[in-house]
Motif scaffolding. Sequence first.
Motif, PDB file in Angstrom:
ATOM      1  N   PRO A 126       0.829  -1.214   0.000  1.00 29.13           N
ATOM      2  CA  PRO A 126       0.000   0.000   0.000  1.00 29.13           C
ATOM      3  C   PRO A 126       0.865   1.266   0.000  1.00 29.13           C
ATOM      4  CG  PRO A 126      -0.691  -1.540   1.722  1.00 29.13           C
ATOM      5  CD  PRO A 126       0.616  -2.040   1.211  1.00 29.13           C
ATOM      6  N   GLU A 127       0.316   2.357  -0.540  1.00 30.38           N
ATOM      7  CA  GLU A 127       1.042   3.629  -0.559  1.00 30.38           C
ATOM      8  C   GLU A 127       1.335   4.117   0.854  1.00 30.38           C
ATOM      9  OE1 GLU A 127      -0.676   6.681  -2.939  1.00 30.38           O
ATOM     10  OE2 GLU A 127      -0.706   5.479  -4.760  1.00 30.38           O
ATOM     11  N   SER A 128       0.409   3.870   1.791  1.00 32.10           N
ATOM     12  CA  SER A 128       0.627   4.320   3.164  1.00 32.10           C
ATOM     13  C   SER A 128       1.830   3.613   3.776  1.00 32.10           C
ATOM     14  CB  SER A 128      -0.619   4.056   4.009  1.00 32.10           C
ATOM     15  OG  SER A 128      -0.961   2.680   3.995  1.00 32.10           O
ATOM     16  N   GLN A 129       2.050   2.339   3.425  1.00 34.98           N
ATOM     17  CA  GLN A 129       3.219   1.612   3.920  1.00 34.98           C
ATOM     18  C   GLN A 129       4.491   2.140   3.272  1.00 34.98           C
ATOM     19  OE1 GLN A 129       3.028  -2.662   3.501  1.00 34.98           O
ATOM     20  NE2 GLN A 129       5.126  -2.971   4.224  1.00 34.98           N
ATOM     21  N   THR A 130       4.411   2.498   2.001  1.00 36.31           N
ATOM     22  CA  THR A 130       5.572   3.078   1.313  1.00 36.31           C
ATOM     23  C   THR A 130       5.969   4.393   1.948  1.00 36.31           C
ATOM     24  OG1 THR A 130       4.689   2.119  -0.734  1.00 36.31           O
ATOM     25  CG2 THR A 130       6.509   3.664  -0.958  1.00 36.31           C
ATOM     26  N   GLY A 131       4.974   5.164   2.396  1.00 31.26           N
ATOM     27  CA  GLY A 131       5.255   6.429   3.065  1.00 31.26           C
ATOM     28  C   GLY A 131       6.068   6.261   4.333  1.00 31.26           C
ATOM     29  N   LEU A 132       5.999   5.075   4.929  1.00 32.60           N
ATOM     30  CA  LEU A 132       6.777   4.815   6.140  1.00 32.60           C
ATOM     31  C   LEU A 132       8.277   4.767   5.845  1.00 32.60           C
ATOM     32  CD1 LEU A 132       4.545   2.155   7.945  1.00 32.60           C
ATOM     33  CD2 LEU A 132       4.752   4.607   8.415  1.00 32.60           C
ATOM     34  N   LEU A 133       8.660   4.647   4.564  1.00 34.20           N
ATOM     35  CA  LEU A 133      10.077   4.782   4.214  1.00 34.20           C
ATOM     36  C   LEU A 133      10.606   6.136   4.675  1.00 34.20           C
ATOM     37  CD1 LEU A 133      10.119   3.333   0.569  1.00 34.20           C
ATOM     38  CD2 LEU A 133      11.303   2.348   2.547  1.00 34.20           C
ATOM     39  N   MET A 134       9.755   7.152   4.561  1.00 40.17           N
ATOM     40  CA  MET A 134      10.131   8.497   5.011  1.00 40.17           C
ATOM     41  C   MET A 134      10.203   8.545   6.533  1.00 40.17           C
ATOM     42  SD  MET A 134      10.566  10.598   2.435  1.00 40.17           S
ATOM     43  CE  MET A 134      10.321  12.190   3.217  1.00 40.17           C
ATOM     44  N   THR A 135       9.210   7.947   7.201  1.00 39.43           N
ATOM     45  CA  THR A 135       9.162   7.982   8.664  1.00 39.43           C
ATOM     46  C   THR A 135      10.369   7.284   9.288  1.00 39.43           C
ATOM     47  OG1 THR A 135       6.746   8.071   8.705  1.00 39.43           O
ATOM     48  CG2 THR A 135       7.845   7.278  10.696  1.00 39.43           C
ATOM     49  N   THR A 195      15.959  16.932  15.602  1.00 37.27           N
ATOM     50  CA  THR A 195      14.611  17.458  15.793  1.00 37.27           C
ATOM     51  C   THR A 195      13.928  17.704  14.453  1.00 37.27           C
ATOM     52  OG1 THR A 195      15.536  19.700  16.027  1.00 37.27           O
ATOM     53  CG2 THR A 195      15.080  18.489  18.038  1.00 37.27           C
ATOM     54  N   PHE A 196      14.697  18.144  13.467  1.00 36.05           N
ATOM     55  CA  PHE A 196      14.152  18.345  12.123  1.00 36.05           C
ATOM     56  C   PHE A 196      13.606  17.018  11.595  1.00 36.05           C
ATOM     57  CE2 PHE A 196      13.866  19.448   7.703  1.00 36.05           C
ATOM     58  CZ  PHE A 196      13.762  20.829   7.658  1.00 36.05           C
ATOM     59  N   ASN A 197      14.363  15.951  11.811  1.00 34.49           N
ATOM     60  CA  ASN A 197      13.941  14.645  11.318  1.00 34.49           C
ATOM     61  C   ASN A 197      12.852  14.015  12.177  1.00 34.49           C
ATOM     62  OD1 ASN A 197      15.565  13.512   8.848  1.00 34.49           O
ATOM     63  ND2 ASN A 197      16.956  14.831  10.008  1.00 34.49           N
ATOM     64  N   ILE A 198      12.769  14.412  13.448  1.00 35.53           N
ATOM     65  CA  ILE A 198      11.591  14.038  14.228  1.00 35.53           C
ATOM     66  C   ILE A 198      10.347  14.575  13.525  1.00 35.53           C
ATOM     67  CG2 ILE A 198      10.303  14.543  16.347  1.00 35.53           C
ATOM     68  CD1 ILE A 198      12.936  14.390  17.866  1.00 35.53           C
ATOM     69  N   GLY A 199      10.445  15.818  13.072  1.00 35.06           N
ATOM     70  CA  GLY A 199       9.332  16.429  12.360  1.00 35.06           C
ATOM     71  C   GLY A 199       9.022  15.725  11.050  1.00 35.06           C
ATOM     72  N   ILE A 200      10.056  15.395  10.278  1.00 37.78           N
ATOM     73  CA  ILE A 200       9.842  14.701   9.003  1.00 37.78           C
ATOM     74  C   ILE A 200       9.165  13.354   9.228  1.00 37.78           C
ATOM     75  CG2 ILE A 200      10.971  13.618   7.018  1.00 37.78           C
ATOM     76  CD1 ILE A 200      13.150  15.757   7.230  1.00 37.78           C
ATOM     77  N   GLY A 201       9.734  12.572  10.161  1.00 35.40           N
ATOM     78  CA  GLY A 201       9.187  11.248  10.428  1.00 35.40           C
ATOM     79  C   GLY A 201       7.794  11.302  11.018  1.00 35.40           C
ATOM     80  N   GLY A 239       5.611  13.748  10.718  1.00 38.12           N
ATOM     81  CA  GLY A 239       4.684  14.206   9.687  1.00 38.12           C
ATOM     82  C   GLY A 239       4.302  13.096   8.727  1.00 38.12           C
ATOM     83  N   ALA A 240       5.299  12.309   8.289  1.00 36.53           N
ATOM     84  CA  ALA A 240       5.009  11.195   7.383  1.00 36.53           C
ATOM     85  C   ALA A 240       4.107  10.166   8.047  1.00 36.53           C
ATOM     86  CB  ALA A 240       6.318  10.543   6.931  1.00 36.53           C
ATOM     87  N   LEU A 241       4.356   9.895   9.343  1.00 32.35           N
ATOM     88  CA  LEU A 241       3.530   8.919  10.060  1.00 32.35           C
ATOM     89  C   LEU A 241       2.112   9.437  10.270  1.00 32.35           C
ATOM     90  CD1 LEU A 241       3.219   6.273  11.615  1.00 32.35           C
ATOM     91  CD2 LEU A 241       4.086   7.463  13.643  1.00 32.35           C
ATOM     92  N   ILE A 242       1.989  10.685  10.715  1.00 30.25           N
ATOM     93  CA  ILE A 242       0.664  11.265  10.939  1.00 30.25           C
ATOM     94  C   ILE A 242      -0.113  11.331   9.630  1.00 30.25           C
ATOM     95  CG2 ILE A 242      -0.548  13.396  11.575  1.00 30.25           C
ATOM     96  CD1 ILE A 242       1.760  13.823  13.637  1.00 30.25           C
ATOM     97  N   GLY A 243       0.574  11.721   8.565  1.00 31.06           N
ATOM     98  CA  GLY A 243      -0.076  11.749   7.259  1.00 31.06           C
ATOM     99  C   GLY A 243      -0.557  10.370   6.832  1.00 31.06           C
ATOM    100  N   SER A 244       0.251   9.350   7.121  1.00 30.43           N
ATOM    101  CA  SER A 244      -0.143   7.970   6.804  1.00 30.43           C
ATOM    102  C   SER A 244      -1.404   7.573   7.567  1.00 30.43           C
ATOM    103  CB  SER A 244       1.001   7.012   7.156  1.00 30.43           C
ATOM    104  OG  SER A 244       0.623   5.668   6.967  1.00 30.43           O
ATOM    105  N   MET A 245      -1.481   7.959   8.844  1.00 34.22           N
ATOM    106  CA  MET A 245      -2.663   7.643   9.653  1.00 34.22           C
ATOM    107  C   MET A 245      -3.889   8.397   9.147  1.00 34.22           C
ATOM    108  SD  MET A 245      -0.726   7.773  13.364  1.00 34.22           S
ATOM    109  CE  MET A 245      -2.219   7.576  14.319  1.00 34.22           C
ATOM    110  N   VAL A 246      -3.684   9.646   8.723  1.00 30.84           N
ATOM    111  CA  VAL A 246      -4.799  10.420   8.177  1.00 30.84           C
ATOM    112  C   VAL A 246      -5.313   9.761   6.898  1.00 30.84           C
ATOM    113  CG1 VAL A 246      -5.470  12.630   7.166  1.00 30.84           C
ATOM    114  CG2 VAL A 246      -4.033  12.587   9.205  1.00 30.84           C
ATOM    115  N   LEU A 247      -4.392   9.320   6.038  1.00 31.96           N
ATOM    116  CA  LEU A 247      -4.789   8.637   4.811  1.00 31.96           C
ATOM    117  C   LEU A 247      -5.634   7.397   5.103  1.00 31.96           C
ATOM    118  CD1 LEU A 247      -2.790  10.491   3.233  1.00 31.96           C
ATOM    119  CD2 LEU A 247      -2.058   8.451   1.996  1.00 31.96           C
TER     120      LEU A 247
END
Length: 404
Positions: free
Chosen positions: A50-59, A345-351, A353-361
């Motif tokens: 799934p695309e949401s699982q692929t997004g976890l590559l970013m997280t 901390t910047f990467n905390i934000g990136i990860g 955001g990617a995780l929260i976005g995945s949950m929203v999807l």
Amino acid sequence: MSQHQSPTTTHENGSWFVIAIFAFAAFIFNTTEFVPIGLLPNIAQSLEIPESQTGLLMTIYAWSVTLLSIPLTLATARIERRKLLAILFAVFLLAHIISAFAWDYYSLMASRLLIACTHAIFWAITIPLATRLAPQGNRIKALAFMVTGSSLATVLGVPLGTAIGQHIGWRTTFGLIAVIAGIIMILLIKELPQLPSKNAGSLKSLPSLMKRPTLVYAFLLTALTITGYFTVYTYITPYLREVGGFDETFVIWVLFTIGGAGIIGGYLFTRLNRLLPLNTYSISAIILIFCLIFLKFSYQHKVIVLALALFWGIAITLIAMSLQTKVLEAASDAADISVAIFSATFNIGIGSGALIGSMVLDHLGVRHITHIGSAFIWVALLIFLVLARRVWIVKEEPTSQPKR
């Protein structure tokens, strides 16, 4: 040497050339970090996930950088910098070869984790090195060089990597990154002088750093703002496709515009930071919130989307530069470790955001990512206005450069 060219001028030109190589390296690091955003559908289809699982590559990539930045920076604190950078790029190149030939999701994830290790060290040491090598009074300009390199990743690297991945294959994108990494490694070995580690900081410096209010607020604002930003940016491709009704070609143009705006933002920062040092962050955060909120009203209006993307890219660049500049000002005595914490901390934000976005999807639908993302930035803005602004002490650039 020409009779009109002094030794000082020659040295300064050499310093700028090395800083330009650092900016080129920043370009390739940011390209590989963010290029999966444009290739989520392609990777998902190829690996049958799934695309949401692929997004976890970013997280997972981002959170690995978060966890590794401080330990790896401390572990490599005494290594001569040219040697360290050569090792980093050798590992970086190898990891991308593995990515290009990844046989399943987990092998791709393993290669991304290896890249994350190099990323953690790269950003911790290159920003301080660039400002250290910069000619007298040019630290902000050197930082702008690095930001320009980072922005070019979203102008050229991510859109071009996305286009190549969509038309030839995502594996080809990672293979080309490996080739470019090899070129950068050769340039660094050839052009970079020997640079002993200096003002790297140590484990003992961590408690004192975390007692500095300016630093603590800078890290907190970074984590919250970048979480909100990447809640949207990570999934901008499915958002524009499903909510906006745009095709993949237009998505590339949006990514191109956001990245190009980053270059404009880097140029503007060198001026705004002198005129509005206390308000650069707040003004930029307001602009970014505006762009995220009004994105959903731009259904099938390409001109409006591109205009929002332009201001979006300018705003996030100004935010990142204002926060990073504040970190360097508040912790010049432990530059490497403080930048490592900033990167974490910047990467905390990136990860996040990617995780929260995945949950929203998965639970709300892609159209709601702009609401959730902007909420995080609202919280950060309120913290800045109510608490952080009063300790946001303006400091002039040091009158003397650190010894090289």
